[in-house]
Design a protein around this motif. Structure first.
Motif, PDB file in Angstrom:
ATOM      1  N   ASP A  68      24.559 -12.377   8.683  1.00  0.00           N
ATOM      2  CA  ASP A  68      23.585 -13.413   9.023  1.00  0.00           C
ATOM      3  C   ASP A  68      22.937 -14.012   7.780  1.00  0.00           C
ATOM      4  O   ASP A  68      22.763 -15.235   7.706  1.00  0.00           O
ATOM      5  N   LEU A  73      25.217 -16.515   6.255  1.00  0.00           N
ATOM      6  CA  LEU A  73      25.256 -17.758   7.026  1.00  0.00           C
ATOM      7  C   LEU A  73      24.030 -18.624   6.711  1.00  0.00           C
ATOM      8  O   LEU A  73      24.146 -19.830   6.519  1.00  0.00           O
ATOM      9  N   LYS A 129      27.785 -19.148  13.168  1.00  0.00           N
ATOM     10  CA  LYS A 129      28.024 -17.740  13.472  1.00  0.00           C
ATOM     11  C   LYS A 129      29.122 -17.588  14.523  1.00  0.00           C
ATOM     12  O   LYS A 129      30.045 -16.776  14.366  1.00  0.00           O
TER      13      LYS A 129
END
Length: 114
Positions: free
Chosen positions: A62, A65, A50
């Motif tokens: 998020d 990721l 991140k």
């Protein structure tokens, strides 16, 4: 609207192997791993990924990721080791996974042709 991602993706790995050789290419993958890893843990973690995406100017959610990490996490620890990262990079390269018949790599090291 359905997107055709294959038209927008160019796989540079075969040409990198042809120019750099197998050792040079693996070295570059290792450099990429070190760029993204958490220096204290020696792994690519959610936090390190991140942070580095932000530093590289990439706007990644998020959940994206987490998906990236899950795709390559072979041992289930939630992070990527250098080996997991390298395996993932090979798996994501359509030309390397399809072999030289689909994507010619003149001068490429045959050891890396999976």
């Amino acid at each position: 609207m359905e997107l055709d991602y294959l038209l927008d993706f160019e796989d540079y790995f075969p040409s990198m192997i042809a120019r750099m050789g197998a050792e040079g290419f693996i070295g570059e993958l290792c450099n990429g791993f070190r760029l993204l890893m958490d220096a204290n843990k020696g792994l690519i973690t959610f936090e390190s990924l991140k942070t580095n995406c932000y530093l590289l100017g990439l706007d990644v959610r998020d959940d994206e990721l987490v998906c990236m990490l899950m795709e390559g996490d072979l041992d289930g620890d939630g992070a990527l080791s250098q080996m997991e990262f390298c395996i993932l990079m090979f798996r994501l390269s359509p030309c390397l996974m399809d072999g030289p018949k689909m994507c010619p790599t003149q001068g490429a090291d045959p050891v890396l042709m999976i």
